[in-house]
Design a protein around this motif. Sequence first.
Motif, PDB file in Angstrom:
ATOM      1  N   GLU A 122     -12.427  -1.271  -1.801  1.00 44.74           N
ATOM      2  CA  GLU A 122     -11.458  -1.912  -2.688  1.00 44.74           C
ATOM      3  C   GLU A 122     -10.367  -2.601  -1.873  1.00 44.74           C
ATOM      4  O   GLU A 122      -9.958  -3.726  -2.201  1.00 44.74           O
ATOM      5  CB  GLU A 122     -10.816  -0.888  -3.625  1.00 44.74           C
ATOM      6  N   LEU A 123      -9.904  -1.950  -0.809  1.00 40.92           N
ATOM      7  CA  LEU A 123      -8.878  -2.547   0.039  1.00 40.92           C
ATOM      8  C   LEU A 123      -9.374  -3.859   0.638  1.00 40.92           C
ATOM      9  O   LEU A 123      -8.667  -4.877   0.600  1.00 40.92           O
ATOM     10  CB  LEU A 123      -8.475  -1.582   1.151  1.00 40.92           C
ATOM     11  N   THR A 180       4.565   2.664 -12.669  1.00 42.06           N
ATOM     12  CA  THR A 180       4.630   1.284 -13.147  1.00 42.06           C
ATOM     13  C   THR A 180       5.889   0.573 -12.679  1.00 42.06           C
ATOM     14  O   THR A 180       5.832  -0.589 -12.247  1.00 42.06           O
ATOM     15  CB  THR A 180       4.559   1.249 -14.686  1.00 42.06           C
ATOM     16  N   ASN A 181       7.026   1.234 -12.740  1.00 40.19           N
ATOM     17  CA  ASN A 181       8.287   0.597 -12.338  1.00 40.19           C
ATOM     18  C   ASN A 181       8.264   0.176 -10.877  1.00 40.19           C
ATOM     19  O   ASN A 181       8.790  -0.894 -10.520  1.00 40.19           O
ATOM     20  CB  ASN A 181       9.469   1.548 -12.580  1.00 40.19           C
ATOM     21  N   GLN A 182       7.664   1.004 -10.026  1.00 40.19           N
ATOM     22  CA  GLN A 182       7.575   0.675  -8.603  1.00 40.19           C
ATOM     23  C   GLN A 182       6.635  -0.511  -8.376  1.00 40.19           C
ATOM     24  O   GLN A 182       6.921  -1.404  -7.575  1.00 40.19           O
ATOM     25  CB  GLN A 182       7.069   1.891  -7.820  1.00 40.19           C
ATOM     26  N   VAL A 183       5.523  -0.516  -9.099  1.00 38.63           N
ATOM     27  CA  VAL A 183       4.571  -1.619  -8.970  1.00 38.63           C
ATOM     28  C   VAL A 183       5.224  -2.926  -9.401  1.00 38.63           C
ATOM     29  O   VAL A 183       5.131  -3.961  -8.711  1.00 38.63           O
ATOM     30  CB  VAL A 183       3.307  -1.352  -9.811  1.00 38.63           C
ATOM     31  N   VAL A 184       5.897  -2.888 -10.550  1.00 46.85           N
ATOM     32  CA  VAL A 184       6.561  -4.086 -11.079  1.00 46.85           C
ATOM     33  C   VAL A 184       7.628  -4.579 -10.110  1.00 46.85           C
ATOM     34  O   VAL A 184       7.750  -5.788  -9.862  1.00 46.85           O
ATOM     35  CB  VAL A 184       7.170  -3.803 -12.465  1.00 46.85           C
ATOM     36  N   GLU A 185       8.404  -3.647  -9.546  1.00 47.47           N
ATOM     37  CA  GLU A 185       9.445  -4.047  -8.602  1.00 47.47           C
ATOM     38  C   GLU A 185       8.844  -4.744  -7.388  1.00 47.47           C
ATOM     39  O   GLU A 185       9.347  -5.782  -6.931  1.00 47.47           O
ATOM     40  CB  GLU A 185      10.260  -2.845  -8.142  1.00 47.47           C
ATOM     41  N   TYR A 227      -0.796  -4.869  -5.196  1.00 48.10           N
ATOM     42  CA  TYR A 227      -0.264  -3.511  -5.009  1.00 48.10           C
ATOM     43  C   TYR A 227      -1.440  -2.551  -5.140  1.00 48.10           C
ATOM     44  O   TYR A 227      -2.168  -2.578  -6.123  1.00 48.10           O
ATOM     45  CB  TYR A 227       0.779  -3.230  -6.091  1.00 48.10           C
ATOM     46  N   ILE A 228      -1.636  -1.713  -4.131  1.00 49.02           N
ATOM     47  CA  ILE A 228      -2.713  -0.725  -4.166  1.00 49.02           C
ATOM     48  C   ILE A 228      -2.136   0.636  -3.806  1.00 49.02           C
ATOM     49  O   ILE A 228      -1.276   0.748  -2.935  1.00 49.02           O
ATOM     50  CB  ILE A 228      -3.862  -1.117  -3.205  1.00 49.02           C
ATOM     51  N   THR A 229      -2.575   1.677  -4.518  1.00 42.07           N
ATOM     52  CA  THR A 229      -2.011   3.007  -4.311  1.00 42.07           C
ATOM     53  C   THR A 229      -2.916   3.858  -3.415  1.00 42.07           C
ATOM     54  O   THR A 229      -4.139   3.691  -3.398  1.00 42.07           O
ATOM     55  CB  THR A 229      -1.800   3.736  -5.653  1.00 42.07           C
ATOM     56  N   ILE A 270       0.873  -1.173   0.000  1.00 43.06           N
ATOM     57  CA  ILE A 270       0.000   0.000   0.000  1.00 43.06           C
ATOM     58  C   ILE A 270       0.908   1.221   0.000  1.00 43.06           C
ATOM     59  O   ILE A 270       1.606   1.482   0.981  1.00 43.06           O
ATOM     60  CB  ILE A 270      -0.927   0.015   1.220  1.00 43.06           C
ATOM     61  N   SER A 271       0.911   1.951  -1.123  1.00 46.18           N
ATOM     62  CA  SER A 271       1.894   3.027  -1.262  1.00 46.18           C
ATOM     63  C   SER A 271       1.323   4.199  -2.044  1.00 46.18           C
ATOM     64  O   SER A 271       0.430   4.030  -2.884  1.00 46.18           O
ATOM     65  CB  SER A 271       3.147   2.492  -1.971  1.00 46.18           C
ATOM     66  N   ALA A 272       1.860   5.383  -1.750  1.00 42.04           N
ATOM     67  CA  ALA A 272       1.484   6.578  -2.509  1.00 42.04           C
ATOM     68  C   ALA A 272       2.154   6.585  -3.869  1.00 42.04           C
ATOM     69  O   ALA A 272       1.781   7.362  -4.756  1.00 42.04           O
ATOM     70  CB  ALA A 272       1.864   7.827  -1.724  1.00 42.04           C
TER      71      ALA A 272
END
Length: 210
Positions: free
Chosen positions: A108-109, A85-90, A99-101, A79-81
Motif C-alpha cells: 500500500e505504501l 480524523t482531525n489529525q488527518v484533516v490537519e 496520509y497513511i497510518t 506516515i503516522s501512528a
Amino acid sequence: MKKILIVEDEKQMQSLLCICIGSSEFELTTAGSGKEALELIKEQHFDLMLLDIMMSEMNGFQVLKELTERELFVPTIIISAIGETNQVVEGLNLGASDYITKPFEPKELVARVNSVLRRVEPLQQVEKRKGMFGITIDQSQQMVLYKQKGIPLTKKEYQLFSTLLSNPGRVYTREQLFYLVWDDADDRDFRNIDTHIKNIRDKLKKAGVR
C-alpha cells in the motif's frame, strides 16, 4: 531516478521505510528530525517526502507550516501512528498530498508513493527550462524569472504557472488544473483557477512580459 526524502526520528522505522520503498527504484535520503529535513530541502530538490508527525524538537505539522512560510513545494505523504480524523484533516490542510497510518502494508505504501508521483509529475518535469517569451522556471528554487529577475508569485500561482508552461500547447480544463494543483479536493470551487490566472497575468504584465 526520483529522489525521496524520508523524515523519521526512529532509526528502525527509517530502515523499514527504505526497505519497503526500495533503493533500486528511488534515490533515498533520510533525515532524523524536522530541522534536518528543512536544511536538506533548502539545499537540494526532492520529488517526494515521507514525513512522520510525532517527532521531538519539530513535529511533522511544524515542518509543513515552515515549508509553506518559505513557499517551498515538496509533495508529501504523512506516515503516522495517529489516525484520528482531525489529525488527518490537519495534515492535508497543511499541504500534504496523502496520509497513511502505521502499521501499514508495504504494498500500500509503494502504491501511494507511485500515485502521488504520478499526480505531481507535471510540476516535477520542469527542472529549469526556458519557457515562452524569455521566461525561466527554476524548479530547484521554486522561482519564475523574466530577464533574470524574479516574479513574485504565490505558491499556488507558481504551481499553476509551471504546470501550464511544462506542457505548452496543451489545453486544460479548469477541473484538470484544479486536481493537479489543489490538495483539498473537497473545496471544489473551480473559479479559483480564473482568479489565480488573472493574478498571474497581472504580475507578468507588471514584470514587463508582453
